[in-house]
Design an enzyme around this catalytic site. Structure first.
Site, PDB file in Angstrom:
ATOM      1  N   HIS A  36       1.895  -6.503  -4.581  1.00 29.99           N
ATOM      2  CA  HIS A  36       0.812  -6.484  -3.402  1.00 29.99           C
ATOM      3  C   HIS A  36       0.119  -5.767  -4.554  1.00 29.99           C
ATOM      4  O   HIS A  36       0.015  -5.430  -5.825  1.00 29.99           O
ATOM      5  CB  HIS A  36       1.008  -5.156  -2.307  1.00 29.99           C
ATOM      6  CG  HIS A  36       2.554  -5.367  -1.701  1.00 29.99           C
ATOM      7  ND1 HIS A  36       3.110  -5.072  -0.553  1.00 29.99           N
ATOM      8  CD2 HIS A  36       2.815  -6.777  -1.476  1.00 29.99           C
ATOM      9  CE1 HIS A  36       3.818  -5.456   0.130  1.00 29.99           C
ATOM     10  NE2 HIS A  36       3.704  -6.549  -0.613  1.00 29.99           N
TER      11      HIS A  36
ATOM     12  N   GLU B 279      -2.253  -2.917  -3.907  1.00 26.28           N
ATOM     13  CA  GLU B 279      -2.154  -1.555  -4.616  1.00 26.28           C
ATOM     14  C   GLU B 279      -0.920  -1.136  -5.536  1.00 26.28           C
ATOM     15  O   GLU B 279      -1.623  -0.163  -6.884  1.00 26.28           O
ATOM     16  CB  GLU B 279      -1.603  -1.067  -3.390  1.00 26.28           C
ATOM     17  CG  GLU B 279      -2.264  -0.728  -2.530  1.00 26.28           C
ATOM     18  CD  GLU B 279      -1.993  -1.401  -1.371  1.00 26.28           C
ATOM     19  OE1 GLU B 279      -2.528  -1.050  -0.270  1.00 26.28           O
ATOM     20  OE2 GLU B 279      -1.810  -2.851  -1.756  1.00 26.28           O
TER      21      GLU B 279
ATOM     22  N   SER C  52      -4.225  -2.040   5.588  1.00 25.25           N
ATOM     23  CA  SER C  52      -3.124  -1.498   5.615  1.00 25.25           C
ATOM     24  C   SER C  52      -2.156  -0.890   4.203  1.00 25.25           C
ATOM     25  O   SER C  52      -1.059  -2.308   4.140  1.00 25.25           O
ATOM     26  CB  SER C  52      -2.412  -0.853   7.300  1.00 25.25           C
ATOM     27  OG  SER C  52      -2.328   0.475   7.416  1.00 25.25           O
TER      28      SER C  52
ATOM     29  N   CYS D 177       1.546  -1.121   3.047  1.00 24.53           N
ATOM     30  CA  CYS D 177       2.933  -1.512   3.279  1.00 24.53           C
ATOM     31  C   CYS D 177       3.561  -0.202   2.881  1.00 24.53           C
ATOM     32  O   CYS D 177       3.306   0.510   2.140  1.00 24.53           O
ATOM     33  CB  CYS D 177       3.386  -2.136   2.641  1.00 24.53           C
ATOM     34  SG  CYS D 177       3.830  -2.614   1.079  1.00 24.53           S
TER      35      CYS D 177
ATOM     36  N   CYS E 217       3.864   0.608  -0.880  1.00 24.34           N
ATOM     37  CA  CYS E 217       2.432   1.106  -1.285  1.00 24.34           C
ATOM     38  C   CYS E 217       2.918   2.414  -1.208  1.00 24.34           C
ATOM     39  O   CYS E 217       1.494   2.642  -1.838  1.00 24.34           O
ATOM     40  CB  CYS E 217       1.135  -0.154  -0.804  1.00 24.34           C
ATOM     41  SG  CYS E 217       1.792  -1.848  -1.527  1.00 24.34           S
TER      42      CYS E 217
ATOM     43  N   ASP F  24       5.004 -12.041   2.238  1.00 24.55           N
ATOM     44  CA  ASP F  24       4.331 -10.260   1.877  1.00 24.55           C
ATOM     45  C   ASP F  24       5.045  -9.994   2.822  1.00 24.55           C
ATOM     46  O   ASP F  24       5.437  -8.493   2.102  1.00 24.55           O
ATOM     47  CB  ASP F  24       3.031 -11.174   1.481  1.00 24.55           C
ATOM     48  CG  ASP F  24       2.451  -9.979   0.648  1.00 24.55           C
ATOM     49  OD1 ASP F  24       2.950  -9.676  -0.395  1.00 24.55           O
ATOM     50  OD2 ASP F  24       1.531  -9.185   1.381  1.00 24.55           O
TER      51      ASP F  24
END
Length: 97
Positions: free
Chosen positions: A2, A4, A29, A31, A34, A94
């Site tokens: 991801h 982040e 937003s 997860c 992250c 994902d």
């Protein structure tokens, strides 16, 4: 990976004081994974492009005194809607569906 997590990895090894003075910008937003990294690194402020297509762990972040701003940016929303429409299998993979 991801975005982040990728950003944190690409930042390299930094002293904790660096992360305590950072603002993390993210399209979606964060997860649970992250969000955990944001908390672990001590990042105090997260700016989120949009949370309409995916609502992550914003309340967890807030409960840990992370300032969370959600912009609901139309470009981010459109980009994510197009991505989900064009690549539903990748989107589902994902987000863990």
């Amino acid at each position: 990976m991801h975005g982040e997590m990728d950003a944190l990895e690409n930042a390299g090894r930094q002293p904790a004081s660096v992360y305590r003075n950072c603002v993390l910008y993210t399209t979606l937003s964060p997860c649970p994974m992250c969000s955990g990294a944001i908390i672990l690194y001590g990042i105090p402020h997260v700016i989120i492009g949009e949370n309409r297509t995916f609502m992550g762990e914003e309340e967890l972040l807030r409960s840990r005194d992370v300032t969370v701003e959600v912009l609901q940016d139309e470009q981010c929303i459109g980009m994510m809607e197009e991505f989900i429409r064009q690549r539903p299998e990748l989107w589902n993979e994902d987000i863990g569906v």
